[in-house]
Design an enzyme around this catalytic site. Structure first.
Site, PDB file in Angstrom:
ATOM      1  N   SER A 144       0.865  -1.181   0.000  1.00 38.88           N
ATOM      2  CA  SER A 144       0.000   0.000   0.000  1.00 38.88           C
ATOM      3  C   SER A 144       0.904   1.234   0.000  1.00 38.88           C
ATOM      4  O   SER A 144       2.099   1.120   0.317  1.00 38.88           O
ATOM      5  CB  SER A 144      -0.848  -0.007   1.287  1.00 38.88           C
ATOM      6  OG  SER A 144      -1.471   1.242   1.496  1.00 38.88           O
ATOM      7  N   TYR A 157      -1.585  -0.955  10.739  1.00 35.04           N
ATOM      8  CA  TYR A 157      -1.669  -1.146   9.274  1.00 35.04           C
ATOM      9  C   TYR A 157      -0.378  -0.685   8.614  1.00 35.04           C
ATOM     10  O   TYR A 157       0.172  -1.373   7.749  1.00 35.04           O
ATOM     11  CB  TYR A 157      -2.871  -0.364   8.746  1.00 35.04           C
ATOM     12  CG  TYR A 157      -3.214  -0.611   7.292  1.00 35.04           C
ATOM     13  CD1 TYR A 157      -3.825  -1.790   6.888  1.00 35.04           C
ATOM     14  CD2 TYR A 157      -2.966   0.362   6.318  1.00 35.04           C
ATOM     15  CE1 TYR A 157      -4.156  -2.009   5.550  1.00 35.04           C
ATOM     16  CE2 TYR A 157      -3.295   0.156   4.987  1.00 35.04           C
ATOM     17  CZ  TYR A 157      -3.900  -1.029   4.610  1.00 35.04           C
ATOM     18  OH  TYR A 157      -4.230  -1.232   3.280  1.00 35.04           O
TER      19      TYR A 157
HETATM   20  P1  NAD Z   1     -11.933  -5.793   0.520  1.00 36.92           P
HETATM   21  O1  NAD Z   1     -12.356  -5.745   1.935  1.00 36.92           O
HETATM   22  O2  NAD Z   1     -12.956  -5.637  -0.546  1.00 36.92           O
HETATM   23  O3  NAD Z   1     -11.120  -7.123   0.219  1.00 36.92           O
HETATM   24  C1  NAD Z   1     -10.381  -7.802   1.199  1.00 36.92           C
HETATM   25  C2  NAD Z   1     -10.380  -9.269   0.845  1.00 36.92           C
HETATM   26  O4  NAD Z   1      -9.544  -9.972   1.778  1.00 36.92           O
HETATM   27  C3  NAD Z   1     -11.771  -9.906   0.932  1.00 36.92           C
HETATM   28  O5  NAD Z   1     -11.913 -10.851  -0.095  1.00 36.92           O
HETATM   29  C4  NAD Z   1     -11.737 -10.605   2.278  1.00 36.92           C
HETATM   30  O6  NAD Z   1     -12.611 -11.711   2.352  1.00 36.92           O
HETATM   31  C5  NAD Z   1     -10.285 -11.057   2.286  1.00 36.92           C
HETATM   32  N1  NAD Z   1      -9.819 -11.409   3.611  1.00 36.92           N
HETATM   33  C6  NAD Z   1      -9.810 -10.665   4.744  1.00 36.92           C
HETATM   34  N2  NAD Z   1      -9.290 -11.379   5.764  1.00 36.92           N
HETATM   35  C7  NAD Z   1      -8.948 -12.593   5.250  1.00 36.92           C
HETATM   36  C8  NAD Z   1      -8.370 -13.768   5.799  1.00 36.92           C
HETATM   37  N3  NAD Z   1      -8.047 -13.838   7.094  1.00 36.92           N
HETATM   38  N4  NAD Z   1      -8.176 -14.825   4.974  1.00 36.92           N
HETATM   39  C9  NAD Z   1      -8.506 -14.775   3.670  1.00 36.92           C
HETATM   40  N5  NAD Z   1      -9.076 -13.688   3.103  1.00 36.92           N
HETATM   41  C10 NAD Z   1      -9.282 -12.619   3.887  1.00 36.92           C
HETATM   42  O7  NAD Z   1     -10.840  -4.644   0.391  1.00 36.92           O
HETATM   43  P2  NAD Z   1      -9.762  -4.283  -0.719  1.00 36.92           P
HETATM   44  O8  NAD Z   1      -9.611  -2.817  -0.653  1.00 36.92           O
HETATM   45  O9  NAD Z   1     -10.045  -4.932  -2.004  1.00 36.92           O
HETATM   46  O10 NAD Z   1      -8.451  -4.915  -0.040  1.00 36.92           O
HETATM   47  C11 NAD Z   1      -7.593  -5.823  -0.680  1.00 36.92           C
HETATM   48  C12 NAD Z   1      -6.176  -5.521  -0.276  1.00 36.92           C
HETATM   49  O11 NAD Z   1      -5.817  -4.238  -0.786  1.00 36.92           O
HETATM   50  C13 NAD Z   1      -5.921  -5.452   1.231  1.00 36.92           C
HETATM   51  O12 NAD Z   1      -4.705  -6.111   1.537  1.00 36.92           O
HETATM   52  C14 NAD Z   1      -5.793  -3.966   1.505  1.00 36.92           C
HETATM   53  O13 NAD Z   1      -4.977  -3.683   2.606  1.00 36.92           O
HETATM   54  C15 NAD Z   1      -5.159  -3.507   0.214  1.00 36.92           C
HETATM   55  N6  NAD Z   1      -5.275  -2.076  -0.085  1.00 36.92           N
HETATM   56  C16 NAD Z   1      -6.502  -1.497  -0.226  1.00 36.92           C
HETATM   57  C17 NAD Z   1      -6.569  -0.144  -0.509  1.00 36.92           C
HETATM   58  C18 NAD Z   1      -7.900   0.583  -0.661  1.00 36.92           C
HETATM   59  O14 NAD Z   1      -7.938   1.815  -0.643  1.00 36.92           O
HETATM   60  N7  NAD Z   1      -8.992  -0.122  -0.842  1.00 36.92           N
HETATM   61  C19 NAD Z   1      -5.394   0.605  -0.656  1.00 36.92           C
HETATM   62  C20 NAD Z   1      -4.164  -0.020  -0.509  1.00 36.92           C
HETATM   63  C21 NAD Z   1      -4.111  -1.379  -0.224  1.00 36.92           C
END
Ligand code: NAD
Length: 262
Positions: A144, A157
């Site tokens: 991130s 985080y």
């Molecule tokens: P999201 O909540 O839509 O997706 C998260 C996914 O991770 C879901 O499918 C959830 O079921 C899965 N998950 C959570 N805990 C889990 C576990 N213990 N075992 C298996 N699966 C698990 O959110 P997103 O934004 O798509 O997040 C995906 C990744 O992107 C994350 O690592 C998040 O930190 C990262 N991220 C997101 C952003 C943002 O702004 N959305 C920015 C930078 C990084």
């Protein structure tokens, strides 16, 4: 097709960036296993959507908590039994937690480290042997912008994502001569459940994010998925150990105010 017949595993693929990446990988011809901690209600809708697009045959869903070693071991075996050795791994699963250090009780700290950081380690631990056996691999870790710089009130985080940034470099060095590349994507704010939660909890925050980003844009999940297609494919064979910002340029900024020319 840029990923034709490549065997891929995408963790956290039931929503947001992971789901967009499952779709893009399938469109590019990959054989995809994706997992999430809980089976989402909408998974059948998604599989139907893939079926309608004629790209469902090589996509499988498995319920797996990436912080649970036994489940991860079984997941890795499932990939091998179903499609053969994994070639592309997207370590995407993650949760978000806001809070300064004193607002982060030990159990919350352990939870985020267990999923966001240990999950990346565990899945890599059980998948890397398949890549070594197959003789080629591309691992994409989900970091991130919060793994490049720090944010206000995001202590745990920031720590987990910062560790992933350096884990990516360490893995990249250690496995380069085995034909396995390891890179990370480092998105800024992306319109998913994580971002929507912040926008809902903090009124006006969506506009604040827009103002702060040089491009004034909030990314769409598919924009991160497209970068993962590139990093997963042979076309990026020369790229290793990179933590790629997908952030509209926000990490270019020193943070100093814009005072104009004088
Ligand atoms: P999201 O909540 O839509 O997706 C998260 C996914 O991770 C879901 O499918 C959830 O079921 C899965 N998950 C959570 N805990 C889990 C576990 N213990 N075992 C298996 N699966 C698990 O959110 P997103 O934004 O798509 O997040 C995906 C990744 O992107 C994350 O690592 C998040 O930190 C990262 N991220 C997101 C952003 C943002 O702004 N959305 C920015 C930078 C990084």
């Amino acid at each position: 097709m840029r990923l034709k017949d490549k065997v891929a595993l995408i963790t956290g693929g039931s929503s947001g960036i992971g789901l967009a990446t499952v779709r893009r990988f399938a469109e590019e011809g990959a054989k995809v296993v994706f997992c999430s901690r809980r089976a989402p209600e909408k998974i059948s809708d998604f599989m139907q959507e893939l079926k309608d697009a004629g790209i469902d045959a090589n996509v499988r869903y498995v319920q797996c908590d990436v912080s649970d070693e036994a489940q991860v071991k079984a997941l890795a075996q499932y990939v091998k039994d179903t499609f053969g050795n994994c070639e592309i791994l997207f370590n995407n699963a993650g949760i978000h937690l806001a809070g300064k250090l004193l607002e982060t009780p030990p159990e919350a700290w352990d939870r985020i480290m267990g999923i966001d950081l240990r999950g990346v380690y565990l899945v890599s631990y059980y998948i890397l042997p398949q890549m070594l056996e197959g003789g080629w691999g591309s691992i994409i870790n989900m970091s991130s912008v919060s793994g490049i710089c720090a944010d206000y009130a995001m202590c745990a985080y920031n720590t987990a994502k910062g560790a992933i940034t350096n884990l990516t470099r360490a893995m990249a060095l250690d496995y380069a001569d085995s034909n396995i590349r390891v890179n990370a994507v480092c998105p800024g704010v992306v319109r998913t459940a994580i971002a929507e939660h912040t926008f809902e909890c903090v009124p006006g925050s969506e506009e604040l994010f827009r103002q702060n980003y040089p491009t004034h844009l909030i990314a769409d999940p598919v924009e991160v998925a497209n970068a993962c297609v590139f990093l997963g494919a042979r076309e990026s064979d020369a790229i290793n150990g990179v933590n790629l910002p997908i952030d509209g340029g926000i990490t270019c900024h020193t943070g100093q105010p814009q005072v104009g020319t004088y």
